[in-house]
Design a protein around this motif. Sequence first.
Motif, short mmCIF file in Angstrom:
data_model
loop_
_atom_site.label_atom_id
_atom_site.label_comp_id
_atom_site.label_asym_id
_atom_site.label_seq_id
_atom_site.Cartn_x
_atom_site.Cartn_y
_atom_site.Cartn_z
N MET A 166 1.81 -10.93 3.16
CA MET A 166 1.91 -10.56 1.75
C MET A 166 3.26 -9.96 1.39
O MET A 166 3.67 -10.00 0.25
CB MET A 166 0.80 -9.57 1.38
CG MET A 166 0.74 -9.30 -0.11
SD MET A 166 -0.63 -8.20 -0.53
CE MET A 166 -0.64 -8.37 -2.31
N GLY A 167 3.95 -9.36 2.34
CA GLY A 167 5.18 -8.66 2.00
C GLY A 167 4.86 -7.21 1.71
O GLY A 167 4.18 -6.55 2.49
N LYS A 168 5.31 -6.70 0.58
CA LYS A 168 5.11 -5.28 0.27
C LYS A 168 3.67 -5.04 -0.18
O LYS A 168 3.25 -5.46 -1.25
CB LYS A 168 6.09 -4.83 -0.81
CG LYS A 168 5.95 -3.36 -1.18
CD LYS A 168 7.12 -2.86 -2.00
CE LYS A 168 8.36 -2.75 -1.16
NZ LYS A 168 9.46 -2.06 -1.86
N GLN A 169 2.91 -4.34 0.65
CA GLN A 169 1.52 -4.04 0.34
C GLN A 169 1.33 -2.62 -0.16
O GLN A 169 0.30 -2.29 -0.74
CB GLN A 169 0.65 -4.27 1.57
CG GLN A 169 0.73 -5.69 2.11
CD GLN A 169 -0.21 -5.92 3.28
OE1 GLN A 169 -1.27 -5.32 3.38
NE2 GLN A 169 0.19 -6.81 4.19
N VAL A 170 2.30 -1.75 0.10
CA VAL A 170 2.25 -0.35 -0.32
C VAL A 170 3.57 -0.01 -1.00
O VAL A 170 4.64 -0.41 -0.53
CB VAL A 170 2.04 0.59 0.89
CG1 VAL A 170 1.97 2.04 0.44
CG2 VAL A 170 0.78 0.20 1.66
N TRP A 171 3.50 0.70 -2.11
CA TRP A 171 4.73 1.09 -2.80
C TRP A 171 4.53 2.44 -3.47
O TRP A 171 3.41 2.90 -3.65
CB TRP A 171 5.14 0.02 -3.82
CG TRP A 171 4.17 -0.18 -4.94
CD1 TRP A 171 4.25 0.32 -6.21
CD2 TRP A 171 2.96 -0.96 -4.90
NE1 TRP A 171 3.17 -0.09 -6.96
CE2 TRP A 171 2.38 -0.88 -6.20
CE3 TRP A 171 2.33 -1.71 -3.92
CZ2 TRP A 171 1.18 -1.52 -6.50
CZ3 TRP A 171 1.13 -2.36 -4.23
CH2 TRP A 171 0.57 -2.25 -5.51
#
Length: 299
Positions: A240-245
Amino acid sequence: MRQLLAGLCLWLACALVQAEVVKVRAFDDIIDSGVLKVAMYENFPPYSFMADGKPRGVDFELAQKLASELGLKVEVLWVRPDETLDDDLRNFIWKGHYLRPNVLADVMMRVPYDREFSYKQNELGELINELVVMFGPYQRERWQSAYDDRRLEELSSVAVFRYHPVGVEVESVPSFYLSSVFNGSIAKMLHHYPTAQAAFAAMQAGEVDATMAMRGEIDWMLGQANDSHLKAAQNAYPNMGKQVWELGMAVHESNRQLAYALEGELEGLIKAGTVETIYEGYGLQYELPELYQVQLGEN
């Protein structure tokens, strides 16, 4: 031709008015006015929305706390999302919208606290958001799935969506992700809805077996539904790539004094547990930004 010229004249007039009227309020002017103008996304529960004719949501309540610490009251400027966040920052923080040329916020909530985004460049190598300062991370957000256990026994992997219909908001990250992961094998099972709330309602109605959105939205909707058969999943999102931001605030680059003041008050509210209490009041899980995980010794 007359219509074209008239339209051009109107556009030029709007541009001139905007250039003359838009002005960022200095920190001292904000304090003297007794009001902090805060931009928030409208109709975006549980973060910012109207209920019984009054603003509500975690972003609104946090803004109220921050403003109160500075001796100010909050004036909400409701934001309708444009095509990109860059557009929203331009319209409410540093330039103003051509339809509302004299309206700028002092600060905007729910802005990514991300170095890569802050220093994003256009095709000419120019900083897209050079007139914006992004600061004050107050929340970590992540993606979350929910499902109905009457139609889906468990959801340990999004791979099960190859066989079960899943509802998502149109043109959202979950939509793009689920339509492409596993070589696009889930795409045929995707059902699109105008909002995350509509997708969740479709799950309640039995149109789909699951949904995916931001964790805060899922937490809120599960709490509102109060149905033991609707559950939050415990699964990962491969490839998915960035899962948390992290999410914070933004001000005009000329108003760093306001950013410093708000950031100082925010630190105290986080360390005192006030921010977490606000989130708990809406039934949300609260995850500390990395900065405060280090300071408070949490993992």
